[in-house]
Design a protein around this motif. Structure first.
Motif, PDB file in Angstrom:
ATOM      1  N   ASN A 165      86.102  70.890  52.633  1.00  9.51           N
ATOM      2  CA  ASN A 165      84.882  71.555  52.164  1.00  9.51           C
ATOM      3  C   ASN A 165      85.115  73.046  51.983  1.00  9.51           C
ATOM      4  O   ASN A 165      85.512  73.732  52.923  1.00  9.51           O
ATOM      5  N   GLN A 166      84.843  73.539  50.796  1.00  9.43           N
ATOM      6  CA  GLN A 166      84.775  74.997  50.637  1.00  9.43           C
ATOM      7  C   GLN A 166      83.555  75.485  51.408  1.00  9.43           C
ATOM      8  O   GLN A 166      82.545  74.787  51.468  1.00  9.43           O
ATOM      9  N   VAL A 167      83.646  76.658  51.988  1.00  9.22           N
ATOM     10  CA  VAL A 167      82.510  77.149  52.776  1.00  9.22           C
ATOM     11  C   VAL A 167      82.138  78.579  52.402  1.00  9.22           C
ATOM     12  O   VAL A 167      82.966  79.367  51.971  1.00  9.22           O
ATOM     13  N   PHE A 227      85.271  80.563  50.817  1.00  9.73           N
ATOM     14  CA  PHE A 227      86.527  80.325  51.525  1.00  9.73           C
ATOM     15  C   PHE A 227      86.968  78.884  51.278  1.00  9.73           C
ATOM     16  O   PHE A 227      86.130  77.991  51.135  1.00  9.73           O
ATOM     17  N   GLU A 228      88.286  78.704  51.247  1.00  8.59           N
ATOM     18  CA  GLU A 228      88.820  77.381  50.922  1.00  8.59           C
ATOM     19  C   GLU A 228      88.317  76.323  51.884  1.00  8.59           C
ATOM     20  O   GLU A 228      88.030  75.207  51.515  1.00  8.59           O
ATOM     21  N   ASN A 229      88.247  76.684  53.127  1.00  5.69           N
ATOM     22  CA  ASN A 229      87.708  75.775  54.141  1.00  5.69           C
ATOM     23  C   ASN A 229      87.388  76.574  55.403  1.00  5.69           C
ATOM     24  O   ASN A 229      87.587  77.788  55.460  1.00  5.69           O
ATOM     25  N   ASN A 230      86.896  75.832  56.379  1.00  2.00           N
ATOM     26  CA  ASN A 230      86.473  76.398  57.650  1.00  2.00           C
ATOM     27  C   ASN A 230      87.594  77.165  58.371  1.00  2.00           C
ATOM     28  O   ASN A 230      87.357  78.203  58.992  1.00  2.00           O
ATOM     29  N   THR A 249      77.810  74.496  53.036  1.00  2.00           N
ATOM     30  CA  THR A 249      78.903  74.397  52.059  1.00  2.00           C
ATOM     31  C   THR A 249      78.363  74.745  50.678  1.00  2.00           C
ATOM     32  O   THR A 249      77.271  75.254  50.553  1.00  2.00           O
ATOM     33  N   THR A 250      79.125  74.494  49.678  1.00  2.00           N
ATOM     34  CA  THR A 250      78.793  75.042  48.355  1.00  2.00           C
ATOM     35  C   THR A 250      77.865  74.155  47.554  1.00  2.00           C
ATOM     36  O   THR A 250      77.640  74.398  46.395  1.00  2.00           O
TER      37      THR A 250
END
Ligand SMILES: [Zn+2]
Length: 267
Positions: free
Chosen positions: A56-58, A137-140, A265-266
């Motif tokens: 998940n992108q965040v 951000f790409e992920n968490n 998330t997005t």
């Protein structure tokens, strides 16, 4: 997987629902279904958490909390949260010293950040979400690295600064965040009360303000009011206007906030 199904997946949020016996049931919702769920349930029936995974992108989010009784020296509980918002507004918008702060600064910040308060009589607690983000951000995990780097760098700058009230001779050049907290512990009150002219981030905030992010935990150890443990692989976040099962402290929503943006998330 074709483009269409990828797109569909992106529009789905994984929600975990707290049930009896400390169990959680996982379901997938589209944002429209989630809104319908909110419209047809009472707050105290909603024990909903969003599941974030490494795919998940965040948006940037930060949890801020400390126990009141362990930190009676903090006279104004707003300085820390506002300082945190200012730092991340500054960094996430790539501002520089030409972007002078003005009286509207807080208004600008509030246009980008959603603020959820979950304070109780025991602790001060806020969740900040960069709801209208300039960057994702790409992920968490990536987000966590960014936050830790910002904190680490800030602590290092504070340790190295010298003024009429503060000066410590660094013995080593290799400090972790924990090392810096141990080093700074005896000086926290000095930093909060005397370093009101000592600048961090090109004059954007002061060291006195930042020192309100350094708090004592239940064991009286100096720690950060920013929770760095939430940026792990699979993390569940309580959705706003939702309660811990059996509790009655929903994360209240900002009244100006767009209800369509329920998610971290997005989506
Ligand atoms: Zn100073």
């Amino acid at each position: 997987m074709d483009h269409l199904s990828n797109q569909n997946l992106k529009n789905i949020t994984c929600i975990s629902i707290e049930t009896d016996n400390n169990h959680r049931q996982f379901s997938y919702f589209t944002i429209d279904e989630l809104i319908i769920l909110y419209q047809h349930s009472n707050v105290i029936e909603r024990s909903l958490y969003e599941l974030m995974t490494p795919v998940n992108q965040v948006k940037a989010y930060i949890d801020f909390e400390y126990y009141i009784d362990n930190n009676l020296d903090i006279k104004n509980s707003h300085i820390g949260p506002i300082c945190l918002l200012k730092i991340f507004y500054f960094l996430l918008n790539f501002l520089d010293h030409n972007d002078q702060h003005n009286n509207d600064q807080i208004a600008h910040i509030l246009q980008q950040f959603l603020i959820l308060e979950a304070s109780t009589s025991e602790k001060i607690s806020y969740h900040f979400i960069h709801a209208n983000p300039s960057i994702l951000f790409e992920n968490n995990i990536t987000l966590g690295l960014f936050i830790k780097a910002v904190i680490h760098y800030s602590l290092l700058l504070i340790t190295q600064h010298k003024c009429s009230s503060f000066q410590i001779d660094s013995i080593s050049q290799k400090y972790t965040i924990s090392d810096l907290l141990i080093l700074l512990k005896p000086y926290v009150n000095t930093l909060r009360t005397c370093c009101i002219q000592c600048q961090l981030y090109i004059g954007y905030i002061t060291i006195a303000e930042f020192s309100h992010l350094l708090v004592l935990d239940k064991q009286n150890q100096l720690t950060l009011a920013v929770d760095l443990n939430v940026y792990c692989k699979n993390q569940q976040f309580r959705l706003f206007d939702s309660v811990k099962l059996g509790k009655t402290n929903p994360l209240p929503q900002d009244e100006h906030y767009d209800h369509r943006k329920l998610s971290y998330t997005t989506v």
